[in-house]
Design a protein around this motif. Structure first.
Motif, PDB file in Angstrom:
ATOM      1  N   TYR A  86      10.680  -3.815  15.280  1.00 55.84           N
ATOM      2  CA  TYR A  86       9.432  -4.205  15.940  1.00 55.84           C
ATOM      3  C   TYR A  86       9.529  -4.186  17.464  1.00 55.84           C
ATOM      4  CZ  TYR A  86      11.052  -8.970  17.125  1.00 55.84           C
ATOM      5  OH  TYR A  86      11.725 -10.047  17.651  1.00 55.84           O
ATOM      6  N   LEU A  87      10.742  -4.257  18.007  1.00 55.07           N
ATOM      7  CA  LEU A  87      10.905  -4.250  19.461  1.00 55.07           C
ATOM      8  C   LEU A  87      11.483  -2.939  19.998  1.00 55.07           C
ATOM      9  CD1 LEU A  87      12.193  -7.805  20.537  1.00 55.07           C
ATOM     10  CD2 LEU A  87      10.085  -6.665  21.247  1.00 55.07           C
ATOM     11  N   ALA A 106      18.921   1.885  14.053  1.00 56.52           N
ATOM     12  CA  ALA A 106      17.929   2.461  13.156  1.00 56.52           C
ATOM     13  C   ALA A 106      17.213   1.315  12.431  1.00 56.52           C
ATOM     14  CB  ALA A 106      18.621   3.363  12.140  1.00 56.52           C
ATOM     15  N   ARG A 107      16.055   1.516  11.908  1.00 54.56           N
ATOM     16  CA  ARG A 107      15.254   2.718  12.049  1.00 54.56           C
ATOM     17  C   ARG A 107      14.671   2.825  13.446  1.00 54.56           C
ATOM     18  NH1 ARG A 107      16.819   6.353   9.063  1.00 54.56           N
ATOM     19  NH2 ARG A 107      18.744   5.188   9.306  1.00 54.56           N
ATOM     20  N   LEU A 108      14.359   4.070  13.856  1.00 52.33           N
ATOM     21  CA  LEU A 108      13.991   4.313  15.241  1.00 52.33           C
ATOM     22  C   LEU A 108      12.810   3.476  15.699  1.00 52.33           C
ATOM     23  CD1 LEU A 108      14.225   5.833  17.893  1.00 52.33           C
ATOM     24  CD2 LEU A 108      12.911   7.701  16.881  1.00 52.33           C
ATOM     25  N   ALA A 109      11.772   3.334  14.856  1.00 49.68           N
ATOM     26  CA  ALA A 109      10.547   2.682  15.308  1.00 49.68           C
ATOM     27  C   ALA A 109       9.823   2.053  14.130  1.00 49.68           C
ATOM     28  CB  ALA A 109       9.646   3.698  16.012  1.00 49.68           C
ATOM     29  N   MET A 110       8.643   1.492  14.410  1.00 44.04           N
ATOM     30  CA  MET A 110       7.811   0.890  13.368  1.00 44.04           C
ATOM     31  C   MET A 110       7.045   1.959  12.591  1.00 44.04           C
ATOM     32  SD  MET A 110       7.820  -2.593  13.468  1.00 44.04           S
ATOM     33  CE  MET A 110       6.206  -3.423  13.395  1.00 44.04           C
ATOM     34  N   ASN A 111       6.730   3.072  13.257  1.00 40.35           N
ATOM     35  CA  ASN A 111       5.943   4.124  12.626  1.00 40.35           C
ATOM     36  C   ASN A 111       6.167   5.427  13.389  1.00 40.35           C
ATOM     37  OD1 ASN A 111       4.160   4.054  14.961  1.00 40.35           O
ATOM     38  ND2 ASN A 111       3.265   2.206  14.051  1.00 40.35           N
ATOM     39  N   ALA A 112       5.561   6.489  12.894  1.00 38.44           N
ATOM     40  CA  ALA A 112       5.770   7.809  13.497  1.00 38.44           C
ATOM     41  C   ALA A 112       5.201   7.904  14.906  1.00 38.44           C
ATOM     42  CB  ALA A 112       5.158   8.890  12.603  1.00 38.44           C
ATOM     43  N   ASP A 182       9.367  -7.893   5.629  1.00 41.19           N
ATOM     44  CA  ASP A 182       8.298  -8.403   6.499  1.00 41.19           C
ATOM     45  C   ASP A 182       7.799  -7.260   7.385  1.00 41.19           C
ATOM     46  OD1 ASP A 182       6.657  -9.750   8.285  1.00 41.19           O
ATOM     47  OD2 ASP A 182       7.994 -11.475   8.458  1.00 41.19           O
ATOM     48  N   GLN A 183       6.576  -6.810   7.129  1.00 40.27           N
ATOM     49  CA  GLN A 183       6.034  -5.657   7.852  1.00 40.27           C
ATOM     50  C   GLN A 183       5.884  -5.920   9.344  1.00 40.27           C
ATOM     51  OE1 GLN A 183       2.100  -3.929   6.656  1.00 40.27           O
ATOM     52  NE2 GLN A 183       3.416  -2.332   5.804  1.00 40.27           N
ATOM     53  N   ARG A 184       5.799  -7.174   9.738  1.00 39.13           N
ATOM     54  CA  ARG A 184       5.696  -7.495  11.166  1.00 39.13           C
ATOM     55  C   ARG A 184       6.936  -7.047  11.923  1.00 39.13           C
ATOM     56  NH1 ARG A 184       5.039 -13.809  11.011  1.00 39.13           N
ATOM     57  NH2 ARG A 184       6.758 -13.421   9.549  1.00 39.13           N
ATOM     58  N   TYR A 185       8.059  -7.009  11.260  1.00 37.88           N
ATOM     59  CA  TYR A 185       9.323  -6.665  11.914  1.00 37.88           C
ATOM     60  C   TYR A 185       9.838  -5.269  11.561  1.00 37.88           C
ATOM     61  CZ  TYR A 185       9.390 -11.659  12.874  1.00 37.88           C
ATOM     62  OH  TYR A 185       9.057 -12.929  13.302  1.00 37.88           O
ATOM     63  N   SER A 186       9.480  -4.767  10.367  1.00 37.83           N
ATOM     64  CA  SER A 186      10.017  -3.475   9.944  1.00 37.83           C
ATOM     65  C   SER A 186       8.996  -2.346   9.984  1.00 37.83           C
ATOM     66  CB  SER A 186      10.592  -3.574   8.529  1.00 37.83           C
ATOM     67  OG  SER A 186       9.577  -3.920   7.615  1.00 37.83           O
ATOM     68  N   VAL A 232       3.613 -10.254   0.560  1.00 34.53           N
ATOM     69  CA  VAL A 232       4.492  -9.146   0.916  1.00 34.53           C
ATOM     70  C   VAL A 232       3.712  -7.837   0.859  1.00 34.53           C
ATOM     71  CG1 VAL A 232       6.580  -7.882   0.279  1.00 34.53           C
ATOM     72  CG2 VAL A 232       6.504 -10.381   0.047  1.00 34.53           C
ATOM     73  N   HIS A 233       3.789  -7.047   1.927  1.00 36.42           N
ATOM     74  CA  HIS A 233       3.071  -5.775   2.005  1.00 36.42           C
ATOM     75  C   HIS A 233       3.993  -4.570   1.895  1.00 36.42           C
ATOM     76  CE1 HIS A 233      -0.668  -7.832   3.030  1.00 36.42           C
ATOM     77  NE2 HIS A 233       0.015  -8.547   3.917  1.00 36.42           N
ATOM     78  N   ILE A 234       5.292  -4.812   1.779  1.00 39.47           N
ATOM     79  CA  ILE A 234       6.253  -3.730   1.642  1.00 39.47           C
ATOM     80  C   ILE A 234       6.691  -3.661   0.186  1.00 39.47           C
ATOM     81  CG2 ILE A 234       8.541  -2.895   2.302  1.00 39.47           C
ATOM     82  CD1 ILE A 234       8.161  -4.230   4.989  1.00 39.47           C
ATOM     83  N   PRO A 235       6.511  -2.522  -0.478  1.00 41.71           N
ATOM     84  CA  PRO A 235       6.890  -2.424  -1.888  1.00 41.71           C
ATOM     85  C   PRO A 235       8.392  -2.580  -2.088  1.00 41.71           C
ATOM     86  CG  PRO A 235       6.305  -0.270  -1.022  1.00 41.71           C
ATOM     87  CD  PRO A 235       5.939  -1.260   0.028  1.00 41.71           C
ATOM     88  N   ASP A 236       8.760  -3.125  -3.244  1.00 39.49           N
ATOM     89  CA  ASP A 236      10.187  -3.244  -3.548  1.00 39.49           C
ATOM     90  C   ASP A 236      10.637  -2.231  -4.595  1.00 39.49           C
ATOM     91  OD1 ASP A 236       8.866  -4.653  -5.599  1.00 39.49           O
ATOM     92  OD2 ASP A 236       9.376  -6.581  -4.696  1.00 39.49           O
TER      93      ASP A 236
END
Length: 360
Positions: A86-87, A106-112, A182-186, A232-236
């Protein structure tokens, strides 16, 4: 050799750390400190107290609770970013603007979109070195697998199977919320998907299209800071069908909710017209079955000189000193795996096939 070390020491490289997590303490700080002429001089963490604790453990001089103290320190040449995704965008852009070389987790960023912005910024500051910490999952096998594919041993690749399964049953609702859930951070990163896709890129290149289905089994998790339950908004669990540029179809399964998995749970199988290559990461074995030999899987001996080790920090420093270049992992490569991750999310949301590379 001694004269080279002395020359490096004379050209002191001063490094600051932002985020002293597990990987930073295990790899980045001690391995930078082991390089002649490199001085890790400052750590910024969530609090000055936690930063001071790491400084004491690892022999670093200065501690801070504010990442700006590292970015704005004109005496520092480079920054290592060890915080969650997230940062990453903010810290990378700020560090480059401040004239500092950047190594980021990694990962490089939150999105493309963030990843592309970071890559473009790296091009505008081309005199500065930028590197993403690579996936180390397949270091033991990468060179050997690349040789087998290049030599045509497998023939035309037809199908690839990837399994990234934790081999553990689903937690109960109310289990702790982590940064990976947690989508706020990943952001749009899903579990270990990017970590497993990156080696595939090394061997066979990128995907050209993806279709994905997902399931969220643990729907509520407890925020450890507030005690509140969060949706939770990230699938497991995800299943992905991908078309690869090389012509093969790939099936990728990433799951943290299925246990007692028969067969292998973590690894890759590459099926070709002339042979099958099996990479079992859990059992730590590489096997090859050739059509000409009846298809029986046999162990592949990996030559000692083909086994790669963790050299992230050495590669970063060598590139800064003009003694090499970044091979793993460049920001451009990071953009490509972030586009794949986002394409998976878009497919989950739309139910449609998503083409790559993404146009926007």
């Amino acid at each position: 050799m001694a004269s080279k070390a002395a020359a490096q020491a004379a050209k002191q490289l001063r490094v600051g750390i932002i985020g002293a997590g597990g990987n930073t303490k295990l790899h980045h700080i001690p391995k930078l400190q082991a390089i002649p002429g490199v001085d890790v001089v400052k750590i910024a963490n969530r609090s000055e107290e936690s930063a001071a604790k790491v400084c004491k453990e690892l022999g670093v001089k200065e501690a801070s609770g504010d990442w700006q103290d590292v970015i704005q320190d004109s005496s520092l040449d480079a920054v290592v970013i060890g915080v969650w995704p997230y940062l990453h965008r903010t810290l990378v852009l700020e560090a480059l603007q401040a004239g500092k070389h950047v190594l980021t987790e990694a990962r490089l960023a939150m999105n493309a979109s963030e990843a592309r912005e970071m890559y473009q910024a790296s091009l505008r500051h081309a005199h500065l070195v930028t590197q993403v910490v690579p996936s180390p999952l397949t270091y033991d096998y990468d060179a050997t697998i690349q040789d087998i594919i290049k030599q045509g041993t497998l023939g035309e690749l037809l199908y690839i199977e990837v399994r990234a399964i934790s081999n553990s049953f689903a937690e109960a609702d109310g289990a702790p919320l982590t940064w990976r859930t947690d989508q706020r951070y990943s952001g749009l990163n899903i579990g270990v998907l990017g970590i497993f896709y990156e080696p595939l890129q090394r061997w066979v290149g990128d995907a050209t299209a993806v279709q994905a289905r997902a399931k969220t089994v643990v729907r509520l998790r407890e925020d450890q800071q507030t005690g509140d339950l969060r949706t939770v908004h990230i699938p497991d669990h995800i299943d992905i069908l991908a078309e690869m540029a090389i012509g093969a179809q790939a099936h990728i399964v990433v799951s943290s909710v299925i246990g007692a998995v028969p067969g292998f749970s973590k690894g890759y199988v590459l099926y070709g017209r002339e042979g099958t290559l099996f990479v079992d990461l859990a059992a730590k074995k590489l096997q090859l079955g050739l059509k000409s030999e009846g298809g029986q899987l046999k162990d592949v001996t990996v030559a000692e000189g083909k086994i790669e080790t963790w050299k992230v920090e050495e590669e970063f420093v060598a590139a800064i000193r003009g003694e090499g270049s970044i091979r793993r992992t460049t920001f451009e490569q990071g953009v490509r795996y972030m586009e794949f991750t986002e394409a998976v999310t878009r497919s989950i949301q739309s139910g449609c096939t998503v083409k790559l590379p993404l146009l926007t």
